[in-house]
Write a protein that holds these residues in place. Structure first.
Motif, mmCIF file in Angstrom:
data_model
loop_
_atom_site.group_PDB
_atom_site.id
_atom_site.type_symbol
_atom_site.label_atom_id
_atom_site.label_comp_id
_atom_site.label_asym_id
_atom_site.label_seq_id
_atom_site.Cartn_x
_atom_site.Cartn_y
_atom_site.Cartn_z
ATOM 1 N N MET A 54 0.854 -1.145 -0.074
ATOM 2 C CA MET A 54 0.109 -0.065 0.138
ATOM 3 C C MET A 54 0.844 1.143 -0.160
ATOM 4 O O MET A 54 2.088 1.378 0.650
ATOM 5 C CB MET A 54 -0.899 -0.076 1.187
ATOM 6 N N THR A 55 0.284 2.152 -0.782
ATOM 7 C CA THR A 55 0.938 3.639 -0.682
ATOM 8 C C THR A 55 0.500 4.135 0.878
ATOM 9 O O THR A 55 -0.557 3.855 1.235
ATOM 10 C CB THR A 55 0.783 4.333 -1.696
ATOM 11 N N GLN A 56 1.370 5.330 1.020
ATOM 12 C CA GLN A 56 0.543 6.162 2.130
ATOM 13 C C GLN A 56 -0.796 6.628 1.682
ATOM 14 O O GLN A 56 -1.782 6.582 2.603
ATOM 15 C CB GLN A 56 1.484 7.479 2.660
ATOM 16 N N GLU A 57 -1.130 6.880 0.610
ATOM 17 C CA GLU A 57 -2.380 7.492 0.287
ATOM 18 C C GLU A 57 -3.420 6.384 0.255
ATOM 19 O O GLU A 57 -4.459 6.511 0.736
ATOM 20 C CB GLU A 57 -2.285 7.688 -1.242
ATOM 21 N N ASP A 58 -2.845 5.101 -0.141
ATOM 22 C CA ASP A 58 -3.838 4.039 0.060
ATOM 23 C C ASP A 58 -4.432 3.607 1.262
ATOM 24 O O ASP A 58 -5.595 3.642 1.666
ATOM 25 C CB ASP A 58 -3.272 2.749 -0.608
ATOM 26 N N LEU A 59 -3.304 3.892 2.429
ATOM 27 C CA LEU A 59 -3.807 3.451 3.727
ATOM 28 C C LEU A 59 -4.404 4.638 4.247
ATOM 29 O O LEU A 59 -5.469 4.402 4.844
ATOM 30 C CB LEU A 59 -2.401 3.356 4.538
ATOM 31 N N ALA A 60 -4.145 5.797 3.946
ATOM 32 C CA ALA A 60 -4.952 7.020 4.430
ATOM 33 C C ALA A 60 -6.294 6.887 3.891
ATOM 34 O O ALA A 60 -7.325 7.135 4.980
ATOM 35 C CB ALA A 60 -4.384 8.288 3.836
#
Length: 65
Positions: free
Chosen positions: A14-20
């Motif tokens: 996951m990217t930080q954006e995905d997790l966020a």
């Protein structure tokens, strides 16, 4: 507080954006948590644990001083 958010995020690809997006916060919040600059609320910690399919204690560890 030490945490394994970055490590677990990589494990789940996951990217930080995905997790966020999954836990309802900004990418900057995830970045701050990973860098140890921000300790999440209990409700956010539960959301992260659910997302990573583990217990809160598997993600966060108190640093003994």
């Amino acid at each position: 507080m030490k945490n394994r958010v970055k490590e677990l995020r990589a494990k789940f690809d996951m990217t930080q954006e995905d997790l966020a997006s999954k836990v309802g916060v900004s990418r900057q919040t995830i970045n701050a948590i990973e860098k140890g600059k921000y300790d999440p609320s209990l409700s956010l910690a539960f959301k992260l644990a659910k997302c990573f399919e583990c217990k809160i204690e598997d993600i966060f560890e108190m640093e003994v001083q």
